[in-house]
Design a protein around this motif. Structure first.
Motif, PDB file in Angstrom:
ATOM      1  N   MET A   1      10.248   7.379   7.734  1.00 41.66           N
ATOM      2  CA  MET A   1       9.319   6.261   7.924  1.00 41.66           C
ATOM      3  C   MET A   1       7.895   6.783   7.938  1.00 41.66           C
ATOM      4  O   MET A   1       7.601   7.799   8.564  1.00 41.66           O
ATOM      5  N   ILE A   2       7.018   6.082   7.250  1.00 40.01           N
ATOM      6  CA  ILE A   2       5.597   6.403   7.236  1.00 40.01           C
ATOM      7  C   ILE A   2       4.875   5.310   8.024  1.00 40.01           C
ATOM      8  O   ILE A   2       4.961   4.126   7.676  1.00 40.01           O
ATOM      9  N   LEU A   3       4.208   5.702   9.097  1.00 40.91           N
ATOM     10  CA  LEU A   3       3.395   4.762   9.859  1.00 40.91           C
ATOM     11  C   LEU A   3       1.940   4.972   9.470  1.00 40.91           C
ATOM     12  O   LEU A   3       1.405   6.083   9.601  1.00 40.91           O
ATOM     13  N   ILE A   4       1.306   3.917   8.979  1.00 43.24           N
ATOM     14  CA  ILE A   4      -0.084   4.001   8.529  1.00 43.24           C
ATOM     15  C   ILE A   4      -0.958   3.361   9.586  1.00 43.24           C
ATOM     16  O   ILE A   4      -0.892   2.147   9.819  1.00 43.24           O
ATOM     17  N   GLY A   5      -1.762   4.175  10.270  1.00 42.98           N
ATOM     18  CA  GLY A   5      -2.573   3.699  11.376  1.00 42.98           C
ATOM     19  C   GLY A   5      -3.995   3.417  10.961  1.00 42.98           C
ATOM     20  O   GLY A   5      -4.660   4.269  10.357  1.00 42.98           O
ATOM     21  N   LEU A   6      -4.472   2.230  11.294  1.00 48.87           N
ATOM     22  CA  LEU A   6      -5.821   1.798  10.936  1.00 48.87           C
ATOM     23  C   LEU A   6      -6.600   1.423  12.193  1.00 48.87           C
ATOM     24  O   LEU A   6      -6.418   0.330  12.733  1.00 48.87           O
ATOM     25  N   PRO A   7      -7.471   2.294  12.705  1.00 47.81           N
ATOM     26  CA  PRO A   7      -8.396   1.857  13.760  1.00 47.81           C
ATOM     27  C   PRO A   7      -9.451   0.961  13.130  1.00 47.81           C
ATOM     28  O   PRO A   7     -10.058   1.324  12.110  1.00 47.81           O
ATOM     29  N   ALA A   8      -9.660  -0.210  13.696  1.00 50.43           N
ATOM     30  CA  ALA A   8     -10.538  -1.186  13.042  1.00 50.43           C
ATOM     31  C   ALA A   8     -11.493  -1.823  14.043  1.00 50.43           C
ATOM     32  O   ALA A   8     -11.085  -2.228  15.130  1.00 50.43           O
ATOM     33  N   TYR A   9     -12.755  -1.912  13.639  1.00 56.13           N
ATOM     34  CA  TYR A   9     -13.764  -2.611  14.433  1.00 56.13           C
ATOM     35  C   TYR A   9     -14.641  -3.410  13.485  1.00 56.13           C
ATOM     36  O   TYR A   9     -15.354  -2.846  12.652  1.00 56.13           O
ATOM     37  N   ASN A  10     -14.536  -4.737  13.569  1.00 59.65           N
ATOM     38  CA  ASN A  10     -15.306  -5.651  12.705  1.00 59.65           C
ATOM     39  C   ASN A  10     -15.109  -5.322  11.230  1.00 59.65           C
ATOM     40  O   ASN A  10     -16.065  -5.083  10.490  1.00 59.65           O
ATOM     41  N   GLU A  11     -13.851  -5.333  10.797  1.00 59.14           N
ATOM     42  CA  GLU A  11     -13.519  -5.001   9.411  1.00 59.14           C
ATOM     43  C   GLU A  11     -12.843  -6.174   8.696  1.00 59.14           C
ATOM     44  O   GLU A  11     -11.979  -5.979   7.846  1.00 59.14           O
ATOM     45  N   GLU A  12     -13.252  -7.415   9.007  1.00 59.23           N
ATOM     46  CA  GLU A  12     -12.576  -8.562   8.423  1.00 59.23           C
ATOM     47  C   GLU A  12     -12.647  -8.569   6.898  1.00 59.23           C
ATOM     48  O   GLU A  12     -11.674  -8.935   6.222  1.00 59.23           O
ATOM     49  N   GLU A  13     -13.771  -8.170   6.341  1.00 67.84           N
ATOM     50  CA  GLU A  13     -13.923  -8.226   4.883  1.00 67.84           C
ATOM     51  C   GLU A  13     -13.100  -7.146   4.191  1.00 67.84           C
ATOM     52  O   GLU A  13     -12.383  -7.418   3.220  1.00 67.84           O
ATOM     53  N   ALA A  14     -13.180  -5.920   4.690  1.00 66.85           N
ATOM     54  CA  ALA A  14     -12.476  -4.821   4.033  1.00 66.85           C
ATOM     55  C   ALA A  14     -10.972  -4.882   4.262  1.00 66.85           C
ATOM     56  O   ALA A  14     -10.181  -4.571   3.360  1.00 66.85           O
ATOM     57  N   LEU A  15     -10.548  -5.289   5.448  1.00 69.62           N
ATOM     58  CA  LEU A  15      -9.131  -5.239   5.806  1.00 69.62           C
ATOM     59  C   LEU A  15      -8.297  -6.171   4.938  1.00 69.62           C
ATOM     60  O   LEU A  15      -7.167  -5.841   4.572  1.00 69.62           O
ATOM     61  N   GLY A  16      -8.857  -7.313   4.599  1.00 69.88           N
ATOM     62  CA  GLY A  16      -8.131  -8.264   3.768  1.00 69.88           C
ATOM     63  C   GLY A  16      -7.826  -7.729   2.384  1.00 69.88           C
ATOM     64  O   GLY A  16      -6.865  -8.167   1.735  1.00 69.88           O
ATOM     65  N   ARG A  17      -8.614  -6.762   1.906  1.00 71.33           N
ATOM     66  CA  ARG A  17      -8.357  -6.119   0.618  1.00 71.33           C
ATOM     67  C   ARG A  17      -7.503  -4.872   0.771  1.00 71.33           C
ATOM     68  O   ARG A  17      -6.685  -4.560  -0.080  1.00 71.33           O
ATOM     69  N   LEU A  18      -7.731  -4.145   1.872  1.00 70.55           N
ATOM     70  CA  LEU A  18      -7.044  -2.873   2.050  1.00 70.55           C
ATOM     71  C   LEU A  18      -5.547  -3.037   2.280  1.00 70.55           C
ATOM     72  O   LEU A  18      -4.737  -2.274   1.717  1.00 70.55           O
ATOM     73  N   LEU A  19      -5.152  -3.995   3.095  1.00 69.60           N
ATOM     74  CA  LEU A  19      -3.736  -4.113   3.429  1.00 69.60           C
ATOM     75  C   LEU A  19      -2.860  -4.397   2.203  1.00 69.60           C
ATOM     76  O   LEU A  19      -1.814  -3.742   2.040  1.00 69.60           O
ATOM     77  N   PRO A  20      -3.229  -5.318   1.293  1.00 69.32           N
ATOM     78  CA  PRO A  20      -2.437  -5.466   0.070  1.00 69.32           C
ATOM     79  C   PRO A  20      -2.432  -4.207  -0.791  1.00 69.32           C
ATOM     80  O   PRO A  20      -1.431  -3.891  -1.442  1.00 69.32           O
ATOM     81  N   ASP A  21      -3.553  -3.467  -0.805  1.00 66.95           N
ATOM     82  CA  ASP A  21      -3.606  -2.214  -1.566  1.00 66.95           C
ATOM     83  C   ASP A  21      -2.635  -1.192  -0.993  1.00 66.95           C
ATOM     84  O   ASP A  21      -1.991  -0.445  -1.738  1.00 66.95           O
ATOM     85  N   ILE A  22      -2.529  -1.137   0.342  1.00 65.20           N
ATOM     86  CA  ILE A  22      -1.568  -0.223   0.977  1.00 65.20           C
ATOM     87  C   ILE A  22      -0.149  -0.602   0.576  1.00 65.20           C
ATOM     88  O   ILE A  22       0.666   0.257   0.211  1.00 65.20           O
ATOM     89  N   ALA A  23       0.156  -1.897   0.650  1.00 61.33           N
ATOM     90  CA  ALA A  23       1.503  -2.354   0.303  1.00 61.33           C
ATOM     91  C   ALA A  23       1.850  -1.986  -1.130  1.00 61.33           C
ATOM     92  O   ALA A  23       2.952  -1.496  -1.416  1.00 61.33           O
ATOM     93  N   ALA A  24       0.896  -2.186  -2.045  1.00 65.25           N
ATOM     94  CA  ALA A  24       1.140  -1.866  -3.448  1.00 65.25           C
ATOM     95  C   ALA A  24       1.352  -0.367  -3.645  1.00 65.25           C
ATOM     96  O   ALA A  24       2.250   0.058  -4.388  1.00 65.25           O
ATOM     97  N   ALA A  25       0.546   0.458  -2.979  1.00 66.84           N
ATOM     98  CA  ALA A  25       0.670   1.912  -3.121  1.00 66.84           C
ATOM     99  C   ALA A  25       2.003   2.410  -2.573  1.00 66.84           C
ATOM    100  O   ALA A  25       2.650   3.287  -3.166  1.00 66.84           O
ATOM    101  N   MET A  26       2.433   1.866  -1.454  1.00 59.82           N
ATOM    102  CA  MET A  26       3.685   2.313  -0.853  1.00 59.82           C
ATOM    103  C   MET A  26       4.891   1.857  -1.678  1.00 59.82           C
ATOM    104  O   MET A  26       5.886   2.579  -1.803  1.00 59.82           O
ATOM    105  N   GLU A  27       4.792   0.665  -2.235  1.00 66.72           N
ATOM    106  CA  GLU A  27       5.878   0.199  -3.101  1.00 66.72           C
ATOM    107  C   GLU A  27       5.968   1.050  -4.354  1.00 66.72           C
ATOM    108  O   GLU A  27       7.066   1.397  -4.813  1.00 66.72           O
ATOM    109  N   GLU A  28       4.805   1.416  -4.919  1.00 66.36           N
ATOM    110  CA  GLU A  28       4.813   2.262  -6.110  1.00 66.36           C
ATOM    111  C   GLU A  28       5.384   3.640  -5.802  1.00 66.36           C
ATOM    112  O   GLU A  28       6.109   4.229  -6.611  1.00 66.36           O
TER     113      GLU A  28
END
Length: 257
Positions: A1-28
């Protein structure tokens, strides 16, 4: 299992793009994964964005009621990870602002599988590149890296401050046995240096892979207070390398054979 940890502070704009990118990379990469977002008292919609993405991404959200700093977020992240991961699992930490690209997770995890304890996504390996950072900032980062390599060397490490790392769960558990809840005593960005120096004291096998740092993809200004970070980092260097802080006195008697 790979746990991907994201410390986040006021990242509403970036996080909405990053999380789908993580999912795509891990699926690939065909790697089983889970995302852990530690919302460090954000005042925007960071937590809402994370919860919305949980419908498509295997995600757990932990929230601090107020902003405690990167060091506290990293400690929460690592303590939570140790509750969930077995010794053969891997924790990957990365910035939530979009500057760290998820496609590098696969090669970093492979290095752990090959025997490394810690893998750093490095700006100082052949093939690395930094995009969107001023020459002055690059010079400061390179100078700090040289200072640490000279006065507090960790074998295998050139990039002491990058938060994009992979850790074997086994080395994190070893670190927790030695340092308890004080995995890092730094509240700000110097926490990444603190962690690396402590891991070096424990004899962790550290390797690096070249990273393309895409600072041009970061929405908004940097949250790092440069002057404060420099002062705290220099104090940390003094404690570890010149005066011999408590980390220098870790007994070999407590180490595993």
């Amino acid at each position: 299992m790979i746990l991907i940890g994201l410390p986040a502070y006021n990242e509403e704009e970036a996080l909405g793009r990053l999380l789908p990118d993580i999912a795509a990379a891990m699926e690939e990469a065909r790697l089983p994964y889970r995302v852990l977002v530690v919302d460090d008292g954000s005042q925007d919609r960071t937590a809402e964005i994370a919860q919305a993405c949980a419908e498509r991404v295997n995600l757990k959200l932990v929230r601090h009621p107020q902003n405690l700093g990167l060091g506290a977020a990293i400690q929460t992240l690592m303590r939570t990870a140790l509750q969930d991961l077995g010794d053969s699992d891997v924790l990957v930490t990365m910035d939530a602002d979009g500057t760290h690209r998820p496609a590098l997770i696969g090669p970093m995890v492979q290095k752990i599988r090959e025997g490394a304890d810690v893998v750093i996504a490095s700006r100082y390996q052949p093939g690395a590149r930094v995009v969107g950072v001023s020459g002055f900032r690059n010079l400061m980062s390179a100078g700090a890296a040289w200072l640490f390599r000279t006065l507090a060397p960790v074998r295998g490490a050139k990039d002491y401050t990058c938060g994009y790392r992979a850790y074997s769960a086994a080395i994190l558990r070893r670190m927790a046995e030695v340092y308890g809840t004080s995995l890092t005593t730094e509240s700000g960005f110097a926490c990444m240096v603190d962690l690396l120096l402590k891991l070096g004291r424990l004899g962790a096998v550290v390797v690096e892979v070249p990273m393309i740092l895409r600072y041009d993809l970061k929405p908004g200004a940097s949250k790092m207070q440069v002057g404060k970070t420099v002062r705290r980092t220099l104090r940390l260097l003094w404690r570890h390398a010149l005066r011999g802080g408590p980390e220098a006195r870790v007994s070999t008697a407590g180490r595993r054979p």
